[in-house]
Motif scaffolding. Structure first.
Motif, short mmCIF file in Angstrom:
data_model
loop_
_atom_site.label_atom_id
_atom_site.label_comp_id
_atom_site.label_asym_id
_atom_site.label_seq_id
_atom_site.Cartn_x
_atom_site.Cartn_y
_atom_site.Cartn_z
N TYR D 181 -7.15 0.09 -6.14
CA TYR D 181 -6.19 0.55 -7.15
C TYR D 181 -5.36 -0.62 -7.68
O TYR D 181 -5.06 -0.70 -8.86
CB TYR D 181 -5.28 1.65 -6.57
N THR D 198 -9.35 12.95 -7.75
CA THR D 198 -8.78 12.81 -6.39
C THR D 198 -9.03 14.04 -5.51
O THR D 198 -8.16 14.41 -4.72
CB THR D 198 -7.28 12.47 -6.48
N ILE D 215 -2.37 5.31 -5.16
CA ILE D 215 -2.26 5.00 -6.60
C ILE D 215 -0.79 4.80 -6.97
O ILE D 215 -0.45 3.88 -7.72
CB ILE D 215 -2.91 6.13 -7.44
N SER D 222 2.96 7.40 -12.05
CA SER D 222 1.77 8.10 -11.58
C SER D 222 2.10 9.58 -11.45
O SER D 222 3.19 9.96 -11.02
CB SER D 222 1.31 7.55 -10.23
#
Lengths: 288, 288, 288, 288
Positions: D181, D198, D215, D222
């Motif tokens: 990531y 995910t 992430i 996010s």
């Protein structure tokens, strides 16, 4: 009026055969019993065609409609060779089917059923029609490891019948060792007879040969025989007859079968002889 | 280097047995062929243990590892009773296994394989090892309805072998009628022999009795026999031997089997006799 | 100490989805209950991950771990739109989950659960945690056909919640008719609200449109909404909110959710609004 | 005229979900392709309702009828946040569905599809309708490990889309690491956007939290979002949007969706906002 359960597609029993690449599936009408004993998972269910089905650790031990094939072949082959079996030991056989067949022989005075798992006995008594003779006064049920129990006896039994689970399931492996077979030999009288279920030569071909060879090394006389067993893996079941003295065919008297008081569903005097005739691939498997 | 397919749990073949309450499941390694012919759905796949598996309308016709049990018992029982079979007709049998076994008999001059479905022949030639003799000059393959084709012949064949699908699948039903068996009788020479697969007495018990009774009414001599067939329903397969003149045991010469040029995997001279010995429940089923 | 049952591969529950070309399978740890009522087959089993699973005629009604998704969305959407629901009627809903959610609203004075099948109620009380409020004094359980029961009421309920089985299963079809929805309208007070489960738009797309259109023709205000329902077919469940007066979003006061005394696991004030936002393919399905 | 294959009950695809206690089964109409690549087993089959189904190691990657749900949600959420995406990298996504969706955005000048397994690309081109844009001149397909490939780029892409297999299958795990990531972050331009599938919060709840947290530690912005995905485990799929600069809702201009040249089947401007609204149990899962 209580309605009978409708069998649908939603409850399925799946037995994976050795190797886990194939197996049998059966629709379940009704689960009757599930129990985790110290030895194994016990399940009993009702099948729309097979009646009661009894499984240990997901391996079918018997169904009501065809258990006779197995129990008659395992028990009557040795008991009709021995001229007058009085004391019989059944190792395993917790459903009671072998005991029931053995007690059809009027000469039997004492039939010991040595089933390691008391919860199997309890379930069989409650749910399985095969358990019908468990309270017969000639019957004695002990819950011990058969491989240990056998060591207590020398020169005692006329017949020993090994009605075990698969060698790879639960405690089944103990009943497939050289030492165990040797101890069976010791526990038998000088003219004692023996039989054992020895798996199928399709999914478990290794075990057929191993069991036959081990039994052969413990007994002077030993012969593999076969029978149909329609809900067992492959439908082709093998057994080994072994003996200290009697030959399974030469010492067999067909008139005793003809005069038997009980109506059997599989075994007869001709089957007794024919069951020792082996297809070539089985002969080869055991190097006969 | 191409990697071999890994068999997982995700592709499953399921054959529902008659009654649809039980069946066999097999993991699929690789599907090789699927085709909808005018008669049926044809599938061939690779199984990790069974090799090639061939199914019509979801019913297993054969697996590579155990087809010998069925084909040897269906073919050699009649062909070793007839003293010198020259002309043989195989009805059904599109995988070629019965043809292969028949052509092992050196007396055979003409072997007609009457398989209704040309797409079965095509698939067998491409994928199945059993098809090995389809191009043998003694073999002749015709794609006609066996029940019609048989009517063209009178007093012609030494042996007729009915290697049909299930009576309830595809066109199988035509090969289980009284008229068909009567026509087989007519097509045989005066000392002709006949065999037919007649299902299993566990899932299809009705058909065993029907087929046996119908064949018995068409032929003076008829006998049911059994064999193990490990991937067929129940593993217990029945066949009927019928004949105009020869008795399957009294007229059987074991030395011909002993001197046979081919190594068989199931059938032998002792099996020939033992296979006619029936368990009591099968005797009862056919009122014998 | 009693040993817990070991879940193996041998007992499987299979739900065939509409069309019977796909479905969900679940391993069974233990069957707890199977009963054939006059209306349907009732099964309850224990799953190793899902807890109790309850099925009618082989169709999953709920699993213990995710029933909250369905019950919260079916019940709280209408009950948080109505400013003060006092009398609520739940039609179907025999597991008690909708009743439990409804009774979380403190304004409720009377909650009638009209479940046609008394054996479902009995089984739920004995086995299902969702049945927790069935003995609440505000709750009243009647075992009547909801489509008939509704006819007895006019201008009575503040909210009606249709928690039915599939339209194609058991008596479910009665709860998907125009007449039924019209009768729901009549049974509601002038500001009454309504919700119904209306299947999934993947396996049952026809029913989503039918139910939505029929409800829309009975009520001045109607809106389809969606929610995740992880063990139902496709995981995408639809519901219809309908109302005589209140708009599901314009008349919704988020502060009531924020001040709610109960901790919910799925529904919240933002979900209330977001659930009415439809993917394009669902809009198209209902011509919105 | 060639007859279409009849789908029967005999060929079944079974996907075991994480934990192996449940899964989906689908009848197989016809197997189209099976191949063991160095990375995984690739299977493509025809389902009677779902059209083509594509699976890697027994895990469903897509079915023809519902792949739009997944691909639209994975791709359009980030690409409609970025004002003018020109260079996009898709990691995984070997079926081509994400590429097809990305190329619907007219600003895209370069779309790199980094799929580790060339045999997936080959199979997709031959069998899957999703592969339709693989020969688009703007598309470039590379067969490299995405976790390595990403390291070659700094400050280059406007958008990165991680369309991986399950973290527990094949090479999927490499695409769920912190380092990966972080490298995605580095490869993005200063206003770059990112999305990743995910997993589901029912069968794979651990992975949802892990992926989201990792992430989140790599990007300043996010957000987890959800979508229905009807043939994936649980039907409830999660994705994470991440970004260096743009907020997924505050910086979103709905008019761009309204003026989009393509008719989408799932995604619309309201879904864009609604998909970030989470049920309580998912909020709790990610501690939001």
């Amino acid at each position: 009026m209580k309605k009978d359960l409708r069998t649908m597609d939603h409850l399925m029993y799946m037995e994976y055969y050795t190797g886990r690449n194939a197996g049998i599936f059966m629709k379940i009408k009704k689960m009757l019993h599930s129990y985790q004993s110290p030895y194994q998972r016990i399940d009993i269910f009702e099948h729309p065609d097979f009646g009661k089905v009894f499984a240990l650790d997901g391996i079918t031990m018997m169904t009501e409609v065809d258990e006779f094939m197995y129990h008659e072949m395992l028990v009557h082959v040795p008991l009709f060779v021995h001229p007058e079996p009085r004391r019989v030991l059944i190792i395993g056989g917790g459903d009671g089917g072998s005991l029931r067949e053995a007690l059809k022989h009027p000469s039997i005075e004492e039939a010991i059923l040595c089933e390691i798992d008391p919860y199997v006995i309890e379930a069989a008594k409650k749910y399985l029609p095969t358990a019908v003779e468990m309270d017969n006064p000639k019957a004695k049920i002990v819950n011990e490891n058969g491989a240990e129990f056998i060591k207590k006896y020398k020169d005692y039994f006329d017949a020993i019948i090994v009605d075990s689970t698969d060698p790879t399931a639960g405690e089944g492996g103990h009943l497939f060792t050289k030492e165990f077979y040797k101890n069976c030999f010791e526990a038998l009288k000088e003219d004692g007879v023996f039989s054992a279920e020895t798996e199928d030569p399709f999914y478990d071909k290794g075990w057929v040969a191993i069991a036959y060879n081990r039994i052969s090394s413990a007994f002077p006389i030993s012969k593999l025989y076969t029978g149909f067993m329609t809900t067992y893996p492959s439908g082709l079941w093998t057994y080994v007859f072994a003996s200290k003295k009697y030959h399974p065919i030469d010492d067999f008297d067909p008139s005793r079968v003809q005069n038997f008081d009980h109506q059997l569903k599989y075994y007869n005097e001709d089957i007794h002889k024919a069951c020792f005739v082996l297809p070539n691939f089985i002969k080869e498997l055991i190097n006969e």
